[in-house]
Design a protein around this motif. Structure first.
Motif, mmCIF file in Angstrom:
data_model
loop_
_atom_site.group_PDB
_atom_site.id
_atom_site.type_symbol
_atom_site.label_atom_id
_atom_site.label_comp_id
_atom_site.label_asym_id
_atom_site.label_seq_id
_atom_site.Cartn_x
_atom_site.Cartn_y
_atom_site.Cartn_z
ATOM 1 N N ARG A 162 22.885 -1.278 14.757
ATOM 2 C CA ARG A 162 24.096 -2.047 15.113
ATOM 3 C C ARG A 162 25.340 -1.183 15.100
ATOM 4 N NH1 ARG A 162 21.385 -5.799 11.129
ATOM 5 N NH2 ARG A 162 20.101 -7.061 12.486
ATOM 6 N N GLY A 163 25.207 0.044 15.534
ATOM 7 C CA GLY A 163 26.397 0.880 15.677
ATOM 8 C C GLY A 163 26.847 1.573 14.412
ATOM 9 N N VAL A 164 26.085 1.430 13.310
ATOM 10 C CA VAL A 164 26.452 2.127 12.078
ATOM 11 C C VAL A 164 25.679 3.447 12.028
ATOM 12 C CG1 VAL A 164 26.487 1.994 9.566
ATOM 13 C CG2 VAL A 164 26.797 -0.086 10.934
ATOM 14 N N ALA A 165 26.360 4.537 11.756
ATOM 15 C CA ALA A 165 25.688 5.833 11.689
ATOM 16 C C ALA A 165 25.023 6.006 10.328
ATOM 17 C CB ALA A 165 26.697 6.953 11.937
ATOM 18 N N VAL A 166 23.717 6.212 10.343
ATOM 19 C CA VAL A 166 22.973 6.433 9.099
ATOM 20 C C VAL A 166 22.133 7.693 9.296
ATOM 21 C CG1 VAL A 166 21.375 5.453 7.433
ATOM 22 C CG2 VAL A 166 22.870 3.925 8.736
ATOM 23 N N GLU A 167 22.244 8.634 8.340
ATOM 24 C CA GLU A 167 21.537 9.904 8.500
ATOM 25 C C GLU A 167 20.790 10.288 7.237
ATOM 26 O OE1 GLU A 167 24.139 12.985 9.975
ATOM 27 O OE2 GLU A 167 24.850 11.662 11.584
ATOM 28 N N ASP A 168 19.658 10.959 7.470
ATOM 29 C CA ASP A 168 18.872 11.567 6.401
ATOM 30 C C ASP A 168 18.543 10.571 5.286
ATOM 31 O OD1 ASP A 168 17.413 13.574 5.374
ATOM 32 O OD2 ASP A 168 19.105 14.787 4.679
ATOM 33 N N VAL A 169 17.879 9.494 5.669
ATOM 34 C CA VAL A 169 17.444 8.485 4.694
ATOM 35 C C VAL A 169 16.207 9.003 3.963
ATOM 36 C CG1 VAL A 169 16.477 6.168 4.430
ATOM 37 C CG2 VAL A 169 18.362 6.570 6.050
ATOM 38 N N GLU A 170 16.197 8.852 2.662
ATOM 39 C CA GLU A 170 15.004 9.199 1.882
ATOM 40 C C GLU A 170 14.590 7.979 1.076
ATOM 41 O OE1 GLU A 170 14.686 13.142 -0.160
ATOM 42 O OE2 GLU A 170 14.407 11.874 -1.938
ATOM 43 N N LEU A 171 13.336 7.569 1.244
ATOM 44 C CA LEU A 171 12.840 6.388 0.539
ATOM 45 C C LEU A 171 11.626 6.762 -0.299
ATOM 46 C CD1 LEU A 171 12.824 3.694 3.405
ATOM 47 C CD2 LEU A 171 14.637 4.123 1.712
ATOM 48 N N THR A 172 11.551 6.222 -1.508
ATOM 49 C CA THR A 172 10.365 6.372 -2.339
ATOM 50 C C THR A 172 9.761 4.988 -2.553
ATOM 51 O OG1 THR A 172 11.310 8.295 -3.442
ATOM 52 C CG2 THR A 172 9.479 7.183 -4.563
ATOM 53 N N PHE A 173 8.439 4.908 -2.307
ATOM 54 C CA PHE A 173 7.715 3.635 -2.414
ATOM 55 C C PHE A 173 6.763 3.678 -3.598
ATOM 56 C CE2 PHE A 173 8.982 3.791 1.975
ATOM 57 C CZ PHE A 173 9.203 2.471 2.340
ATOM 58 N N ARG A 174 6.628 2.538 -4.277
ATOM 59 C CA ARG A 174 5.538 2.387 -5.246
ATOM 60 C C ARG A 174 4.864 1.054 -4.959
ATOM 61 N NH1 ARG A 174 7.813 2.669 -10.659
ATOM 62 N NH2 ARG A 174 8.251 4.838 -10.071
ATOM 63 N N ASP A 175 3.583 1.104 -4.665
ATOM 64 C CA ASP A 175 2.810 -0.103 -4.335
ATOM 65 C C ASP A 175 3.504 -0.962 -3.284
ATOM 66 O OD1 ASP A 175 0.936 0.801 -6.117
ATOM 67 O OD2 ASP A 175 1.680 -0.426 -7.785
ATOM 68 N N SER A 230 0.794 -1.237 0.000
ATOM 69 C CA SER A 230 0.000 0.000 0.000
ATOM 70 C C SER A 230 0.824 1.285 0.000
ATOM 71 C CB SER A 230 -0.944 0.004 1.213
ATOM 72 O OG SER A 230 -0.206 0.177 2.411
ATOM 73 N N ALA A 231 2.102 1.237 0.373
ATOM 74 C CA ALA A 231 2.857 2.490 0.524
ATOM 75 C C ALA A 231 3.154 3.111 -0.832
ATOM 76 C CB ALA A 231 4.156 2.231 1.290
ATOM 77 N N ASN A 232 2.853 4.415 -0.939
ATOM 78 C CA ASN A 232 3.167 5.171 -2.149
ATOM 79 C C ASN A 232 3.631 6.564 -1.750
ATOM 80 O OD1 ASN A 232 2.580 3.744 -4.810
ATOM 81 N ND2 ASN A 232 0.737 3.231 -3.619
ATOM 82 N N GLY A 233 4.691 7.021 -2.414
ATOM 83 C CA GLY A 233 5.184 8.362 -2.118
ATOM 84 C C GLY A 233 6.596 8.322 -1.571
ATOM 85 N N THR A 234 6.995 9.475 -1.025
ATOM 86 C CA THR A 234 8.381 9.633 -0.558
ATOM 87 C C THR A 234 8.376 10.081 0.898
ATOM 88 O OG1 THR A 234 9.219 10.149 -2.761
ATOM 89 C CG2 THR A 234 10.491 11.008 -0.894
ATOM 90 N N GLU A 292 6.659 -1.120 -2.359
ATOM 91 C CA GLU A 292 8.062 -1.488 -2.485
ATOM 92 C C GLU A 292 8.942 -0.254 -2.625
ATOM 93 O OE1 GLU A 292 10.657 -4.836 -4.930
ATOM 94 O OE2 GLU A 292 8.804 -4.018 -5.777
ATOM 95 N N VAL A 293 10.133 -0.326 -2.034
ATOM 96 C CA VAL A 293 11.095 0.761 -2.174
ATOM 97 C C VAL A 293 11.610 0.764 -3.613
ATOM 98 C CG1 VAL A 293 13.365 1.629 -1.475
ATOM 99 C CG2 VAL A 293 11.807 0.661 0.238
ATOM 100 N N VAL A 294 11.437 1.910 -4.291
ATOM 101 C CA VAL A 294 11.928 1.998 -5.677
ATOM 102 C C VAL A 294 13.092 2.988 -5.791
ATOM 103 C CG1 VAL A 294 9.776 1.261 -6.762
ATOM 104 C CG2 VAL A 294 10.105 3.696 -6.220
ATOM 105 N N ALA A 295 13.286 3.803 -4.760
ATOM 106 C CA ALA A 295 14.466 4.676 -4.742
ATOM 107 C C ALA A 295 14.853 4.882 -3.285
ATOM 108 C CB ALA A 295 14.162 6.019 -5.408
ATOM 109 N N ALA A 296 16.147 4.898 -3.054
ATOM 110 C CA ALA A 296 16.633 5.016 -1.673
ATOM 111 C C ALA A 296 17.982 5.688 -1.673
ATOM 112 C CB ALA A 296 16.741 3.630 -1.033
ATOM 113 N N ARG A 297 18.177 6.612 -0.730
ATOM 114 C CA ARG A 297 19.511 7.187 -0.558
ATOM 115 C C ARG A 297 19.628 7.702 0.877
ATOM 116 N NH1 ARG A 297 18.946 13.070 -3.642
ATOM 117 N NH2 ARG A 297 17.455 13.868 -2.114
ATOM 118 N N ALA A 298 20.869 7.764 1.322
ATOM 119 C CA ALA A 298 21.143 8.299 2.659
ATOM 120 C C ALA A 298 22.315 9.249 2.546
ATOM 121 C CB ALA A 298 21.468 7.175 3.634
ATOM 122 N N ALA A 299 22.222 10.377 3.247
ATOM 123 C CA ALA A 299 23.321 11.345 3.236
ATOM 124 C C ALA A 299 24.553 10.735 3.888
ATOM 125 C CB ALA A 299 22.899 12.622 3.956
ATOM 126 N N ARG A 300 24.317 9.863 4.872
ATOM 127 C CA ARG A 300 25.420 9.169 5.533
ATOM 128 C C ARG A 300 25.004 7.706 5.732
ATOM 129 N NH1 ARG A 300 27.943 10.580 11.534
ATOM 130 N NH2 ARG A 300 29.671 9.103 11.399
#
Lengths: 366, 366
Positions: free
Chosen positions: B247-260, B233-237, B262-270
């Motif tokens: 698990r101790g990994v630094a991840v910042e500013d994740v942006e995900l785009t979903f279509r029906d 059901s998820a659609n949009g960004t 599923e993740v169709v685009a993904a990026r993280a600044a860190r």
């Protein structure tokens, strides 16, 4: 400068895994100690993984054992949980590492409660005894204090007692084991033993009993042969000149007189109340469960830990209470209290009238 | 002056035993933490004995977890020992207390090995999930550092988040639970949710799914209602503006785009590499397993521990991967990664076009 190096910790872990426990791939190995043994525990964890075994660390925090003795209710004193039973039943090997925060931690605990706990845990102890198991000691400030040594001197003492200062500690243990095998063979032919020292003249019989060669696999360090004397055979008086610290209680200069195996007179210069109370625990507490001969020349003085003290080369120890079934001894008791008689200052052990040399005069164990 | 007093430790132990785990006489309670939580562990041990239960402390030493990840062989990664299974099967309640020596301890561990371990341990996790269980946190220097706070400030923050500063912490939790029950009831009537914030416009459906009221019994602190969205059901960004530390990994500013769904685009600044690798774990890792709404106004900023961050009042979180079966969600994955979107600066959540008030504007939870 510190007497104990990281390499000693690694060597100790390897000795415990291989010589003492003979750890095999897939085995579940339960290791119990306190947070003070952290360096050894971490080394053991790594060594067990390298041997493809399952390390199961049980790490005790300061105060928790005292709290348990103070706060446990009837359920905890008289029973055990199913998980404790599963551990005892399913683990392949057990390693207990003494690493006390305070060797007197249980000095104020009620001995009745301690005995109750030991009785209720007996089935777990039996399960563990069927597997590989070993008890050892890690040098802590409290252990050094008990021994009357600095931490550095105590660490060096422990290293020497465990033969970690030898080129090949396991080979040194095998060598001591071979010496003890000969000693046990000689004692197996004996009918009556006589212990003589200042204030001591005691006889007891050991014919038909089995002498166990304690070669460092179950106690690290060891250096002892022992058996269970015939339960009605002890006659005479013995003075235990090495201090004893059962459960953190100081007991000194115990003198016991036996008639036909039973204690008929007992006194201690210090800790007499504890002595009398222990003798009254049950019928078996007034009879002997063990006679042992210490052979470890790396242990030249008592440190207040029975694991070490009973192994002092040139001493004899007798235990009041429970005997080890593998010796043929049949004495039953909730008590097993080792008391040590020093023969190094003019005392002697004779077997059917012949002096027994309890240590090799040459070689590695001088 | 220290912000955390002994009385806070006692109150925390009582809250965990009674409100969170509802400990009953005779129960075996397994408590897992590190040596840094020693004061709480000792208090819990005493509190469990006072409740006539069996305390089973499993205390982790510094470095041992890292060693395990580095040294474990195939057997240890792909299986578990029978004693670990007996613990999971027979314990009545499980308490895990985060008390890290170093929140980045596993930063260098191989994620493939971590995932392998999680997969092989899944049967144990399932056994535990059928019982009472709770996860909590004890303030340590490493935790304070991760939060960017002094130790005193961090301890005070933790105390506030757990409501230990209230007259009756358990009553405060029951009050928050009652508020959340009303919120869950309102959301149960919703078909479509829409999340809007700067850079975010995402819709998803929740009709037919069950909203869970996380009222502090399984997470302490909690303050969250959650469900599993319909898997396609998820659609949009959506932009997750709160940093994440899986698990101790630094991840910042994740942006995900979903279509029906599923993740169709993904990026993280860190941490983009970690993000991409995680999405590639399995098919379920690219779909949502959870949408949660944070309600805890005692948590006003992220500290880098998901247990706290996902509860921040005024935030929404979505989890990639495995859903919780009790929500009706059916997404399967070795991954469950919560990512947090802050709505406090002009964002909003609407249900079928109507704004949802995600926190009470009056009372104890301001």
């Amino acid at each position: 400068m510190t007497a104990w190096r990281d390499a000693d910790t690694e060597r100790m872990a390897a000795l415990l895994c291989d010589y003492c426990l003979d750890v095999q791939p897939g085995q579940q190995v339960l290791v119990r100690s306190t947070t003070l043994a952290a360096p050894l525990l971490r080394a053991l964890h790594a060594a067990l993984l390298e041997r493809d075994a399952w390390p199961l660390l049980r790490v005790e925090l300061p105060g928790v054992e005292e709290d348990f003795h103070a706060l446990a209710r009837d359920r905890q004193l008289d029973a055990f949980g199913s998980i404790a039973e599963a551990e005892a039943a399913q683990a392949d090997a057990f390693l207990t590492i003494q690493a006390p925060f305070n060797t007197r931690a249980l000095a104020d605990a009620d001995p009745q409660r301690i005995a109750r706990l030991a009785r209720s845990r007996a089935p777990l102890t039996e399960l563990r005894m069927r597997k590989r198991w070993c008890g050892t000691l890690w040098p802590t400030p409290a252990g050094a204090q008990q021994a009357g040594m600095s931490e550095d001197a105590f660490a060096a003492f422990v290293r020497g007692a465990l033969f970690l200062d030898r080129d090949d500690p396991a080979a040194a243990w095998r060598e001591l084991g071979a010496f003890q095998a000969r000693l046990a063979e000689r004692l197996s032919a004996a009918r009556e033993l006589r212990i003589e020292a200042e204030g001591t003249d005691l006889t007891l019989r050991v014919d038909g009993r089995t002498w166990v060669n304690s070669d460092g696999k179950r106690n690290m360090p060891s250096g002892e042969v022992f058996t269970g004397p015939l339960e009605d055979s002890a006659n005479g008086t013995i003075r235990f000149t090495v201090p004893s610290s059962p459960r953190g209680v100081a007991v000194e200069d115990v003198e016991l007189t036996f008639r036909d195996g039973e204690v008929v007179a007992a006194r201690a210069a210090r800790g007499d109340e504890y002595l009398q109370r222990t003798l009254a625990t049950d019928a078996g507490a007034r009879r002997l469960g063990e006679i042992g001969i210490g052979t470890n020349r790396g242990i030249d003085r008592p440190i207040g830990a029975i694991l070490f003290d009973e192994k002092i080369g040139g001493t004899i120890h007798l235990a009041l209470g429970r005997s080890y079934p593998e010796t043929g001894g049949v004495n039953q008791s909730a008590v097993h209290w080792d008391l040590i008689c020093d023969l190094r200052d003019g005392g002697r052990l004779t077997a059917d009238g012949e002096v027994v040399e309890t240590h090799s005069d040459a070689g590695a164990f001088e």
